[in-house]
Design an enzyme around this catalytic site. Structure first.
Site, PDB file in Angstrom:
ATOM      1  CB  SER A  24      42.198  31.071  39.561  1.00  8.92           C
ATOM      2  OG  SER A  24      42.077  32.313  38.912  1.00  8.92           O
ATOM      3  CE1 TYR A  26      37.484  32.031  42.230  1.00  7.93           C
ATOM      4  CE2 TYR A  26      39.108  33.270  40.956  1.00  7.93           C
ATOM      5  CZ  TYR A  26      38.341  32.126  41.140  1.00  7.93           C
ATOM      6  OH  TYR A  26      38.435  31.086  40.240  1.00  7.93           O
TER       7      TYR A  26
END
Length: 330
Positions: free
Chosen positions: A137, A162
């Site tokens: 990501s 995350y």
């Protein structure tokens, strides 16, 4: 001199985790169309309604080269017991997603994203499956001040749980490449959008609220920017990474940005959505949220040179395709 692109990859047997999700289901569609055998892992996590994912894969279930295995990647024993195929490549897209939820459940994200990835890497090592493509990501960059963000940026400092799990996974991939001989490619996705986008993501969430005549929550002062990337470009990048990871002449460890190499401001995004949906947005201004990045912007030079990656869908075109898809959804 430009390095040669990875050798074309003949159809084999792909193991795709998270294969019922947004990106995964699109990837599987393409693989099946091109003659691949595909085994999909998904546990239909309740982060958003299971029925949404079931619709993604409804047309795939009866395909003779498709198999769905419903298992949680945290359960290493079940993975080993249920996955009996001869896989030529692993594409690992399964994860607990979403920045904001990770702030309230950091342990849950650690267990799924880190322990789950550890299980998949160990599985690959034990079975001798060397090509391993991992969906990372852009959030790993945190608020890195150097723009656009490059894979050569060091000392990354994620600002939410995350993102920290994704960076940890990249580092684990390096260990397994360097020490155990896997061929690991990490792909840093930049704000993927389009048909089948998760309902919690801004474009999908805003569109449904706007069409229902409800206000949309806008955090901060509206100055945030994102490098929006259409799913078709992302899937093309994943396919190129599969070839890269399967080519023994290429590096055994690599990380690439997959973005659109341009930014769209939040207010510009809303303006374009108003035009595409033919409805006026009602904005509910909210304070900045902790853990949120103010701007993302991908330097895609490395992916262009080494993967042949070239985004082909501009933001407006992707937005119109998304709106057409949304118009026929429940």
């Amino acid at each position: 001199m430009t390095a040669p692109l990875p050798a074309p990859l003949a159809p084999g047997h792909a193991l795709v985790t998270g294969g019922a999700g947004f990106i995964g289901s699109h990837l599987v569609d393409g693989l099946l169309a091109d003659g691949w055998q595909v085994t999909v892992i998904d546990n239909f996590d309740p982060y958003y309604p299971e029925a949404v994912k079931r619709r993604h894969i409804a047309a795939q279930l009866d395909h003779p080269r498709y198999r769905l295995v419903e298992v949680d990647i945290r359960d290493g024993a079940k993975l080993n017991a249920l996955l009996t195929g001869d896989y030529s490549v692993i594409v690992h897209l399964a994860a607990k997603a979403g920045v904001r939820n990770s702030l309230t459940d950091p342990l849950g994200y650690q267990m799924t994203n880190v322990i789950g990835t550890q299980n998949l890497l160990s599985f690959a090592q034990a079975r001798g499956i060397k090509p391993f493509v991992f969906g990372s990501s852009s959030s790993v960059y945190g608020n890195c001040p150097r723009l656009p963000w490059s894979e050569s940026d060091l000392g990354l400092t994620p600002i939410n749980p995350y993102a920290s799990t994704k960076l940890a996974n990249e580092q684990m991939g390096y260990v397994y490449a360097e020490t155990f001989g896997l061929r690991f490619v990490g792909l840093r996705f930049f704000t993927v959008f389009g048909e089948r986008q998760r309902p919690d993501l801004a474009i999908h969430k805003f569109a449904r609220l706007m069409l229902a005549g409800k206000s949309i929550p806008v955090y901060g002062d509206g100055s945030s920017e994102r490098d929006f990337t259409y799913w078709g470009d992302i899937v093309a990048g994943v396919r190129a990474a599969m070839a890269f990871a399967s080519d023994p002449s290429k590096a055994k460890y690599a990380v690439f940005n997959l973005g659109n190499n341009r930014t769209v401001g939040l207010l510009e995004m809303i303006r374009q959505m108003e035009q595409v949906l033919n409805v006026k947005a009602q904005i509910d201004w909210q304070p900045w949220q902790p853990g949120e990045m103010r701007r993302t912007w991908a330097d895609i030079h490395a992916a262009q040179i080494q993967l042949g990656y070239q985004p082909a869908t501009d933001f407006e075109t992707g937005l119109r395709r998304f709106a057409d898809w949304l118009a026929v959804q429940p």
